[in-house]
Design a protein around this motif. Sequence first.
Motif, PDB file in Angstrom:
ATOM      1  N   LYS A  12       0.819  -1.197   0.000  1.00 22.84           N
ATOM      2  CA  LYS A  12       0.000   0.000   0.000  1.00 22.84           C
ATOM      3  C   LYS A  12       0.860   1.258   0.000  1.00 22.84           C
ATOM      4  O   LYS A  12       0.559   2.246  -0.669  1.00 22.84           O
ATOM      5  CB  LYS A  12      -0.959  -0.016   1.204  1.00 22.84           C
ATOM      6  N   ASP A  68      -9.011   2.510   5.249  1.00 24.13           N
ATOM      7  CA  ASP A  68      -9.644   1.223   5.503  1.00 24.13           C
ATOM      8  C   ASP A  68     -10.457   0.878   4.270  1.00 24.13           C
ATOM      9  O   ASP A  68     -11.125   1.745   3.702  1.00 24.13           O
ATOM     10  CB  ASP A  68     -10.527   1.265   6.748  1.00 24.13           C
ATOM     11  N   THR A  69     -10.340  -0.364   3.844  1.00 25.93           N
ATOM     12  CA  THR A  69     -10.966  -0.795   2.595  1.00 25.93           C
ATOM     13  C   THR A  69     -11.859  -1.984   2.838  1.00 25.93           C
ATOM     14  O   THR A  69     -11.541  -2.849   3.657  1.00 25.93           O
ATOM     15  CB  THR A  69      -9.872  -1.183   1.571  1.00 25.93           C
ATOM     16  N   ALA A  85     -10.459  -8.245   5.549  1.00 26.22           N
ATOM     17  CA  ALA A  85      -9.149  -8.824   5.882  1.00 26.22           C
ATOM     18  C   ALA A  85      -9.300 -10.153   6.609  1.00 26.22           C
ATOM     19  O   ALA A  85      -8.447 -11.043   6.477  1.00 26.22           O
ATOM     20  CB  ALA A  85      -8.339  -7.851   6.738  1.00 26.22           C
ATOM     21  N   PHE A 148      -2.435  -7.645  -4.694  1.00 25.26           N
ATOM     22  CA  PHE A 148      -2.568  -8.406  -3.445  1.00 25.26           C
ATOM     23  C   PHE A 148      -4.056  -8.589  -3.137  1.00 25.26           C
ATOM     24  O   PHE A 148      -4.929  -8.103  -3.863  1.00 25.26           O
ATOM     25  CB  PHE A 148      -1.858  -7.682  -2.292  1.00 25.26           C
ATOM     26  N   TYR A 150      -7.732  -9.419  -2.838  1.00 30.27           N
ATOM     27  CA  TYR A 150      -8.744  -9.958  -3.750  1.00 30.27           C
ATOM     28  C   TYR A 150      -8.477  -9.574  -5.213  1.00 30.27           C
ATOM     29  O   TYR A 150      -9.329  -9.808  -6.069  1.00 30.27           O
ATOM     30  CB  TYR A 150     -10.132  -9.457  -3.334  1.00 30.27           C
ATOM     31  N   ASP A 151      -7.322  -8.982  -5.505  1.00 20.48           N
ATOM     32  CA  ASP A 151      -7.038  -8.524  -6.877  1.00 20.48           C
ATOM     33  C   ASP A 151      -7.248  -9.608  -7.947  1.00 20.48           C
ATOM     34  O   ASP A 151      -7.759  -9.294  -9.026  1.00 20.48           O
ATOM     35  CB  ASP A 151      -5.600  -7.980  -6.988  1.00 20.48           C
ATOM     36  N   LYS A 171      -4.269  -0.279 -12.353  1.00 20.59           N
ATOM     37  CA  LYS A 171      -5.043  -0.393 -11.115  1.00 20.59           C
ATOM     38  C   LYS A 171      -5.070   0.945 -10.372  1.00 20.59           C
ATOM     39  O   LYS A 171      -6.138   1.425  -9.980  1.00 20.59           O
ATOM     40  CB  LYS A 171      -4.454  -1.494 -10.217  1.00 20.59           C
ATOM     41  N   HIS A 176     -10.276   2.050  -6.053  1.00 18.74           N
ATOM     42  CA  HIS A 176     -10.834   2.622  -4.830  1.00 18.74           C
ATOM     43  C   HIS A 176      -9.788   3.425  -4.060  1.00 18.74           C
ATOM     44  O   HIS A 176      -9.978   4.580  -3.727  1.00 18.74           O
ATOM     45  CB  HIS A 176     -11.364   1.468  -3.971  1.00 18.74           C
ATOM     46  N   ARG A 177      -8.623   2.791  -3.793  1.00 18.92           N
ATOM     47  CA  ARG A 177      -7.599   3.492  -3.011  1.00 18.92           C
ATOM     48  C   ARG A 177      -7.013   4.643  -3.817  1.00 18.92           C
ATOM     49  O   ARG A 177      -6.813   5.741  -3.305  1.00 18.92           O
ATOM     50  CB  ARG A 177      -6.500   2.527  -2.554  1.00 18.92           C
TER      51      ARG A 177
HETATM   52  P1  IMP Z   1      -7.246  -2.702   4.366  1.00 19.22           P
HETATM   53  O1  IMP Z   1      -8.294  -1.983   5.133  1.00 19.22           O
HETATM   54  O2  IMP Z   1      -6.628  -1.868   3.305  1.00 19.22           O
HETATM   55  O3  IMP Z   1      -6.258  -3.413   5.229  1.00 19.22           O
HETATM   56  O4  IMP Z   1      -7.987  -3.830   3.524  1.00 19.22           O
HETATM   57  C1  IMP Z   1      -8.725  -4.865   4.115  1.00 19.22           C
HETATM   58  C2  IMP Z   1      -8.640  -6.080   3.226  1.00 19.22           C
HETATM   59  O5  IMP Z   1      -9.266  -5.773   1.969  1.00 19.22           O
HETATM   60  C3  IMP Z   1      -7.223  -6.520   2.878  1.00 19.22           C
HETATM   61  O6  IMP Z   1      -6.735  -7.439   3.795  1.00 19.22           O
HETATM   62  C4  IMP Z   1      -7.392  -7.148   1.530  1.00 19.22           C
HETATM   63  O7  IMP Z   1      -7.815  -8.478   1.686  1.00 19.22           O
HETATM   64  C5  IMP Z   1      -8.515  -6.351   0.929  1.00 19.22           C
HETATM   65  N1  IMP Z   1      -8.003  -5.277   0.061  1.00 19.22           N
HETATM   66  C6  IMP Z   1      -7.740  -3.992   0.412  1.00 19.22           C
HETATM   67  N2  IMP Z   1      -7.288  -3.299  -0.647  1.00 19.22           N
HETATM   68  C7  IMP Z   1      -7.278  -4.170  -1.674  1.00 19.22           C
HETATM   69  C8  IMP Z   1      -6.891  -4.041  -3.039  1.00 19.22           C
HETATM   70  O8  IMP Z   1      -6.465  -2.985  -3.542  1.00 19.22           O
HETATM   71  N3  IMP Z   1      -7.003  -5.149  -3.797  1.00 19.22           N
HETATM   72  C9  IMP Z   1      -7.457  -6.328  -3.304  1.00 19.22           C
HETATM   73  N4  IMP Z   1      -7.801  -6.496  -2.047  1.00 19.22           N
HETATM   74  C10 IMP Z   1      -7.722  -5.420  -1.229  1.00 19.22           C
END
Ligand code: IMP
Length: 189
Positions: A12, A68-69, A85, A148, A150-151, A171, A176-177
Amino acid sequence: MELVFATHNPHKTIEVQEIAGAHLQIKNLKDLGCFDEIPETSDTLAGNALQKARYVYERYHVNCFADDTGLEVDALDGRPGVYSARFAGEHCSYQDNVDKLLREMQGKTNRKACFKTVVALILEGKEYLFEGRVDGVITENARGNAGFGYDPVFQPDGFDATFAELGEDVKNSISHRGRSMRKMLDFLK
Ligand code: IMP
């Protein structure tokens, strides 16, 4: 200008540094000497992002941000969402999560999903939130080696390749990010 990204995830940090360009230096928790497991106990993305940014700001008094994703899948009523996650359990691997998702999606015809990221920025003690989203579908099988999480099983709308096949540059331009970070970076300009 230096900004600390409240993350231990080197993927990230690299992604965001690429989007930010040279005028902004993105440091991470390792650069601060912080190896703590920062709590993420909220049931919303914004709550978790704020919790992580506040943790760093309160201890280190540096301008910082956290994200947070969540991956929200229509056919699973929005799961895994904020629990992306840990979808396959505590301490599971990316592969475990992908395997569980593909199992749960077996036979589903509605494969729509979206990634959402919320970024919380703390600048001179003030808090700001930025959100980014990308829509797409969950593929039938994992494809590609880049990225990484779910890509390998997320194919964004308008493409016939997964994030893991598209690679980092494409990407970052639509993710999203990428979108949430660009909103923050535009705000900082
Ligand atoms: P985090 O909040 O960014 O740590 O994301 C939580 C979880 O969502 C991660 O552990 C990944 O499994 C998934 N994730 C977050 N960002 C991505 C991405 O850009 N691609 C794929 N999976 C993602």
